[in-house]
Design an enzyme around this catalytic site. Structure first.
Site, short mmCIF file in Angstrom:
data_model
loop_
_atom_site.label_atom_id
_atom_site.label_comp_id
_atom_site.label_asym_id
_atom_site.label_seq_id
_atom_site.Cartn_x
_atom_site.Cartn_y
_atom_site.Cartn_z
N GLU A 148 0.84 -1.16 -0.02
CA GLU A 148 0.02 -0.22 -0.07
C GLU A 148 0.93 1.12 -0.06
OE1 GLU A 148 -3.08 -0.01 -0.54
OE2 GLU A 148 -3.81 -2.31 0.21
N CYS A 182 -3.04 8.38 2.93
CA CYS A 182 -2.68 8.27 1.57
C CYS A 182 -3.78 8.46 0.64
CB CYS A 182 -2.36 6.64 1.79
SG CYS A 182 -3.58 5.84 2.17
#
Length: 396
Positions: A148, A182
């Site tokens: 990720e 993010c």
């Protein structure tokens, strides 16, 4: 953490395989799923519990123990969670020793996990740079990687959009958590017909956002993580200005009260086009705003960045919405309509494409990453037919 544990408890009764039709009479075929083994989890500073919990809750119900290496910037959170885990284990009993272990350290600790052959899967959350270092080392020992990584997330605001709704979504997605998600909104493409109706309102909203101690209920924006984050933000704003941008905000705040902390006014940079600085993710509350003329142009700009995590479009035109969600639209792992790119729910798989790494955590069928699959065939007949019509008669 509570929500994903709730989710995982229900999931634990749904770790199912398929029953598969077989061409051979008197046979049955199915797939079964088994624990993969000890899982290494490397997490970033910005969500010091949530990302670990997305991995841990699923891994645990899949039968896997965990070794957790938190960010060196947030070690106390990990130790607190480990203490809570041990307290719960003692209360309920029957929990194997060493089911959750925490490793405190910097890059060298992460490298030790990545290179350890006892860990068949490493889930690593962080920068694209980190992912480039981790992925080849895992591939060299044929381990699984659940990555990720970065997300230079975009939003397209179309002429038919509800601008009041869009304004609120932009503000939350771009300045929430001081732009250190993010999934934070970093690029905003606004149609030329509505640009002058939306962007000035957005600039005024940015100027009125309350910045301060995040423990104060009135605060909307807390500090950046550290001095290097502040330096990176200022460098990016200077670069945006040099590339023709008009910058609003971005200045340091509260330095007299908190000299060792880095509070900033969230920044908007109105750009003439998608320049080099816009294509590069800066982990700070900077929103690059670009005017567009048609949907094809906006989609082309939107998909031009190396990352592919989260995206959104604001429109009341069904054709625009469906195009954005189609294979010809957003190339991200998360694509939303009339909601911002941040704030993903645990029920859906979380993750992205391209340089975001391709990993998926949390909901949907993300649990499969933490298990190994076996295809099983059972012969309950007295014959031994072969597949694909092959005949093999050894005689005797």
């Amino acid at each position: 953490m509570i929500d994903i544990c709730d989710f995982a408890v229900g999931l634990s009764r749904q770790l199912h395989g398929l029953t598969i039709a077989t061409e051979r009479p008197g046979h049955a075929m199915r797939e079964t799923w088994h624990p993969l083994g000890p899982i290494g989890v490397i997490t970033a500073f910005n969500f010091p519990v949530a990302v670990w919990a997305w991995n841990a809750a699923l891994a645990l119900v899949c039968g896997d123990p965990l070794v957790w290496k938190p960010s060196e910037k947030t070690p106390l959170t990990a130790l607190a969670v480990q203490a809570l885990f041990r307290r719960a284990a003692a209360r309920f009993g029957g929990v194997p020793e060493g089911l959750l272990e925490v490793v405190i350290g910097g890059a060298e600790a992460g490298a030790a996990l990545v290179d350890d052959a006892r860990l068949p899967l490493i889930s690593a959350t962080g920068s694209t740079r980190m992912g480039r270092a981790v992925a080849p080392r895992l591939a060299a020992r044929f381990a699984r990687a659940l990555l990720e990584l970065g997300g230079n997330n975009g939003m397209i605001v179309c002429p038919s959009a509800d601008l009041d709704l869009a304004l609120r979504a932009i503000l939350f997605a771009a300045v929430g958590t001081a732009g250190q998600r993010c999934t934070s909104l970093r690029r905003l493409f606004v149609h030329a017909d509505i640009y002058d109706r939306l962007v000035p309102r957005l600039v005024r909203a940015y100027a009125s956002v309350t910045v301060g101690d995040p423990r104060d209920p009135a605060t909307l924006v807390g500090p950046l993580i550290d001095a290097p984050a502040h330096e990176a933000m200022q460098a990016a704003l200077a670069e945006a200005h040099a590339q023709g941008g008009s910058v609003h905000g971005g200045e340091r705040l509260l330095a007299d009260r908190f000299p060792d902390a880095f509070y900033v006014r969230p920044a908007i940079a109105e750009m003439p086009t998608q320049t080099a600085i816009v294509l590069r993710e800066t982990f700070a509350p900077i929103l690059f705003v670009i005017r567009y003329d048609n949907t094809d142009e906006a989609l082309s700009w939107h998909n031009a960045v190396p990352q592919g995590l989260s995206s959104s479009i604001f429109t009341n035109d069904l054709r625009e919405a469906e195009l954005f969600l189609s294979s010809a639209g957003s190339d991200c792992g998360i694509a939303n309509v009339n909601i911002g790119p941040s704030g993903a729910e645990i029920g859906g798989a979380f993750g992205g494409e391209k340089e975001t790494g391709g990993g998926r955590e949390s909901g949907s069928d993300a649990w499969r990453a933490y298990m190994r699959r076996a295809t099983n065939t059972v012969n309950y007949s007295g014959a031994l037919p072969l597949a694909q019509g092959i005949v093999f008669d050894a005689g005797g």
